[in-house]
Scaffold this motif. Structure first.
Motif, PDB file in Angstrom:
ATOM      1  N   ARG A   1       0.821  -1.213   0.000  1.00  0.00           N
ATOM      2  CA  ARG A   1       0.000   0.000   0.000  1.00  0.00           C
ATOM      3  C   ARG A   1       0.856   1.265   0.000  1.00  0.00           C
ATOM      4  O   ARG A   1       0.457   2.300  -0.533  1.00  0.00           O
ATOM      5  CB  ARG A   1      -0.971   0.000   1.171  1.00  0.00           C
ATOM      6  N   LEU A   2       2.065   1.187   0.577  1.00  0.00           N
ATOM      7  CA  LEU A   2       2.984   2.324   0.516  1.00  0.00           C
ATOM      8  C   LEU A   2       3.507   2.525  -0.907  1.00  0.00           C
ATOM      9  O   LEU A   2       3.629   3.650  -1.381  1.00  0.00           O
ATOM     10  CB  LEU A   2       4.175   2.115   1.461  1.00  0.00           C
ATOM     11  N   LEU A   3       3.823   1.426  -1.567  1.00  0.00           N
ATOM     12  CA  LEU A   3       4.364   1.511  -2.919  1.00  0.00           C
ATOM     13  C   LEU A   3       3.305   1.906  -3.938  1.00  0.00           C
ATOM     14  O   LEU A   3       3.592   2.583  -4.919  1.00  0.00           O
ATOM     15  CB  LEU A   3       4.993   0.170  -3.319  1.00  0.00           C
ATOM     16  N   CYS A   4       2.093   1.466  -3.722  1.00  0.00           N
ATOM     17  CA  CYS A   4       1.008   1.741  -4.657  1.00  0.00           C
ATOM     18  C   CYS A   4      -0.270   2.004  -3.858  1.00  0.00           C
ATOM     19  O   CYS A   4      -1.051   1.087  -3.606  1.00  0.00           O
ATOM     20  CB  CYS A   4       0.815   0.561  -5.609  1.00  0.00           C
ATOM     21  N   PRO A   5      -0.481   3.248  -3.437  1.00  0.00           N
ATOM     22  CA  PRO A   5      -1.632   3.550  -2.588  1.00  0.00           C
ATOM     23  C   PRO A   5      -2.986   3.402  -3.282  1.00  0.00           C
ATOM     24  O   PRO A   5      -4.004   3.352  -2.624  1.00  0.00           O
ATOM     25  CB  PRO A   5      -1.395   4.992  -2.146  1.00  0.00           C
ATOM     26  N   ASP A   6      -2.988   3.322  -4.625  1.00  0.00           N
ATOM     27  CA  ASP A   6      -4.240   3.153  -5.365  1.00  0.00           C
ATOM     28  C   ASP A   6      -4.176   1.856  -6.169  1.00  0.00           C
ATOM     29  O   ASP A   6      -3.847   1.858  -7.353  1.00  0.00           O
ATOM     30  CB  ASP A   6      -4.470   4.346  -6.295  1.00  0.00           C
ATOM     31  N   PRO A   7      -4.479   0.716  -5.544  1.00  0.00           N
ATOM     32  CA  PRO A   7      -4.350  -0.570  -6.248  1.00  0.00           C
ATOM     33  C   PRO A   7      -5.328  -0.739  -7.399  1.00  0.00           C
ATOM     34  O   PRO A   7      -5.151  -1.624  -8.234  1.00  0.00           O
ATOM     35  CB  PRO A   7      -4.596  -1.608  -5.153  1.00  0.00           C
TER      36      PRO A   7
ATOM     37  N   ILE B   1       5.368   3.757 -10.862  1.00  0.00           N
ATOM     38  CA  ILE B   1       6.707   3.359 -10.419  1.00  0.00           C
ATOM     39  C   ILE B   1       6.764   1.840 -10.437  1.00  0.00           C
ATOM     40  O   ILE B   1       6.097   1.179  -9.631  1.00  0.00           O
ATOM     41  CB  ILE B   1       7.016   3.879  -9.000  1.00  0.00           C
ATOM     42  N   PRO B   2       7.513   1.242 -11.365  1.00  0.00           N
ATOM     43  CA  PRO B   2       7.598  -0.217 -11.417  1.00  0.00           C
ATOM     44  C   PRO B   2       8.208  -0.767 -10.124  1.00  0.00           C
ATOM     45  O   PRO B   2       9.203  -0.249  -9.625  1.00  0.00           O
ATOM     46  CB  PRO B   2       8.524  -0.489 -12.601  1.00  0.00           C
ATOM     47  N   TRP B   3       7.587  -1.805  -9.585  1.00  0.00           N
ATOM     48  CA  TRP B   3       8.088  -2.420  -8.367  1.00  0.00           C
ATOM     49  C   TRP B   3       7.624  -3.871  -8.322  1.00  0.00           C
ATOM     50  O   TRP B   3       6.725  -4.285  -9.034  1.00  0.00           O
ATOM     51  CB  TRP B   3       7.619  -1.665  -7.121  1.00  0.00           C
ATOM     52  N   SER B   4       8.268  -4.612  -7.476  1.00  0.00           N
ATOM     53  CA  SER B   4       7.926  -6.015  -7.257  1.00  0.00           C
ATOM     54  C   SER B   4       8.170  -6.310  -5.788  1.00  0.00           C
ATOM     55  O   SER B   4       9.068  -5.738  -5.173  1.00  0.00           O
ATOM     56  CB  SER B   4       8.813  -6.904  -8.135  1.00  0.00           C
ATOM     57  N   LEU B   5       7.392  -7.210  -5.219  1.00  0.00           N
ATOM     58  CA  LEU B   5       7.514  -7.535  -3.802  1.00  0.00           C
ATOM     59  C   LEU B   5       7.345  -9.029  -3.630  1.00  0.00           C
ATOM     60  O   LEU B   5       6.462  -9.628  -4.239  1.00  0.00           O
ATOM     61  CB  LEU B   5       6.440  -6.779  -3.009  1.00  0.00           C
TER      62      LEU B   5
END
Length: 71
Positions: free
Chosen positions: A28-34, A42-46
């Protein structure tokens, strides 16, 4: 093309449920609007995976010390 891909590692002593909750909070921090239209700005992976005991010796020692203080 990005100059670099950075990996940020986080070791935490937790139950599987606690680790999963932490993963959700980080997401949710990385993408607050899922529900936004892809792609994410911002490309990211977790990933969530158990670490072996050799991966975080300082963390395990800290946990051992803190546990002994409480118990």
């Amino acid at each position: 093309m990005p100059e670099s891909v950075w990996e940020i590692r986080l070791g935490v002593v937790a139950s599987e449920a606690q680790a999963d909750e932490l993963k959700e909070r980080i997401m949710r921090l990385l993408c607050p609007d899922p529900d936004h239209a892809p792609p994410c700005p911002i490309p990211w992976s977790l990933a969530l995976m158990p670490a072996d005991d050799d991966a975080y010796p300082g963390l395990l020692e800290q946990h051992r010390i803190e546990s002994s203080r409480r118990g």
